[in-house]
Design an enzyme around this catalytic site. Structure first.
Site, PDB file in Angstrom:
ATOM      1  N   GLU A  19       0.155  68.677  11.023  1.00 39.43           N
ATOM      2  CA  GLU A  19      -0.980  68.410  11.904  1.00 39.43           C
ATOM      3  C   GLU A  19      -1.190  69.549  12.908  1.00 39.43           C
ATOM      4  OE1 GLU A  19      -3.209  66.292  11.475  1.00 39.43           O
ATOM      5  OE2 GLU A  19      -2.243  65.010   9.974  1.00 39.43           O
ATOM      6  N   TYR A  38      -5.954  63.093  18.825  1.00 37.69           N
ATOM      7  CA  TYR A  38      -6.008  63.063  17.362  1.00 37.69           C
ATOM      8  C   TYR A  38      -4.615  63.148  16.761  1.00 37.69           C
ATOM      9  CZ  TYR A  38      -5.978  64.627  12.629  1.00 37.69           C
ATOM     10  OH  TYR A  38      -5.650  64.727  11.304  1.00 37.69           O
ATOM     11  N   ASP A  73     -11.048  62.715  13.111  1.00 37.00           N
ATOM     12  CA  ASP A  73     -11.227  64.164  13.184  1.00 37.00           C
ATOM     13  C   ASP A  73     -12.696  64.456  12.897  1.00 37.00           C
ATOM     14  OD1 ASP A  73     -11.529  63.857  10.448  1.00 37.00           O
ATOM     15  OD2 ASP A  73     -10.111  65.443   9.909  1.00 37.00           O
ATOM     16  N   CYS A 109     -18.464  64.412   1.547  1.00 34.96           N
ATOM     17  CA  CYS A 109     -19.455  64.295   2.620  1.00 34.96           C
ATOM     18  C   CYS A 109     -19.248  65.439   3.613  1.00 34.96           C
ATOM     19  CB  CYS A 109     -19.320  62.933   3.295  1.00 34.96           C
ATOM     20  SG  CYS A 109     -20.720  62.487   4.345  1.00 34.96           S
ATOM     21  N   CYS A 137     -23.872  64.501  -2.345  1.00 28.92           N
ATOM     22  CA  CYS A 137     -24.375  63.131  -2.339  1.00 28.92           C
ATOM     23  C   CYS A 137     -24.546  62.581  -3.755  1.00 28.92           C
ATOM     24  CB  CYS A 137     -25.694  63.055  -1.583  1.00 28.92           C
ATOM     25  SG  CYS A 137     -25.542  63.476   0.176  1.00 28.92           S
ATOM     26  N   CYS A 145     -21.403  60.799  -4.704  1.00 32.95           N
ATOM     27  CA  CYS A 145     -20.863  59.900  -3.680  1.00 32.95           C
ATOM     28  C   CYS A 145     -20.429  58.574  -4.298  1.00 32.95           C
ATOM     29  CB  CYS A 145     -21.907  59.652  -2.606  1.00 32.95           C
ATOM     30  SG  CYS A 145     -21.322  58.564  -1.279  1.00 32.95           S
TER      31      CYS A 145
END
Length: 290
Positions: A35, A118, A136, A188, A195, A198
């Site tokens: 992270e 976060y 995030d 996305c 799309c 999706c």
């Protein structure tokens, strides 16, 4: 919107990337290292550095025992080297105050060096499988589009509540959090979202005809010619040397703007990433005069 959960979980089961920090044998410390590294840095650049890091320093105490200079060298060209310094400080605190075990509680994590909202929630969720919302830029963008029908994804005080409302109960919640993040990173996306591929049957943005952002898109952050680039050049010289270097050795890395070079070097000294020895030479932090 309840269909989002099963549809994303099904999609993730077949589309997930095999990232090493997601594997079941990875420790909470190693998740925390990932992270730190992934902040503002692409996965492809992080993966080899992370793998070398956890092989060399698999625990907080092992990282804490390393010199600051060795940590900065291992960080390499990931950028934003203050993250490496903060990770080293974080490891030192965990080793000394938490028996070498990364805390699982969000509030306790928030008190550690270098850990913000976060990262604290990401560690609690991904390392300890807790049902906590993790937001995030990818997650924020997905929720903004799918739930609210807007293209903009500015940070909002309702972000955590929006994501918390989507989380399923039980053990599926952490997996859904990863799926949501993965979906934003690979489908996305901010530019040219896919799309047509999706997996979601319902999307408020799609239903509204993909309205454009209300504000112009931010231009990508420039790197060439910035102080960041100059700082990186200076650190390259210091990382490649086993002993302190002279000012002349640093000066030659950036001759086009000497004021900018001097400013960059001063900032590295102020940040504690570089130190000056008694004889006036320069070294990575922890590698100068004893």
């Amino acid at each position: 919107m309840s269909l989002i959960v099963p549809q994303l979980l099904e999609w993730y089961d077949g589309a997930r990337r095999d990232l090493p920090w997601r594997r079941p044998d990875v420790t909470p410390w190693q998740v925390l290292v990932s992270e730190f590294m992934l902040q503002q840095t692409p996965v492809a650049r992080v993966q080899p550095v992370w793998e070398a890091w956890v092989a060399r320093w698999p625990t907080p105490s092992a990282t804490a025992a390393a010199s600051a200079a060795d940590v900065l060298r291992a960080w390499g060209k990931l950028g934003y080297p203050r993250r490496a310094k903060r990770l080293h400080e974080c490891a030192t605190v965990i080793a000394a105050e938490y028996d070498d075990v990364v805390p699982a509680d969000v509030e306790t994590l928030l008190a550690l060096p270098g850990i913000g909202a976060y990262t604290a929630r990401a560690v609690a969720c991904f390392a300890y499988r807790q049902r906590v919302p993790v937001v995030d830029t990818n997650v924020r963008r997905v929720v903004t589009r799918v739930i609210h029908g807007h293209a903009d994804a500015a940070a909002s005080v309702r972000d955590l509540a929006d994501v918390a409302a989507l989380l399923p109960e039980g053990d599926a919640a952490p997996t859904f959090s990863v799926a949501l993040m993965e979906f934003g990173a690979t489908v996305c996306t901010a530019r040219a979202p896919r799309c047509g591929g999706c997996p979601l049957s319902t999307c408020a943005w799609r239903a509204r005809g993909y309205p454009a952002p209300s504000a112009p898109a931010r231009r990508p952050q420039r790197y060439a010619g910035t102080d960041r680039q100059v700082r990186g050049r200076l650190l390259d010289v210091l990382r490649s040397s086993d002993s302190p270097v002279t000012r002349a050795q640093l000066d030659v890395v950036w001759l086009s703007d000497t004021a900018q070079r001097d400013r960059a070097l001063d900032s590295l000294l102020v940040d504690g990433l570089v130190e000056q020895t008694a004889d006036g030479r320069y070294a990575l932090a922890g590698e100068g005069d004893p």
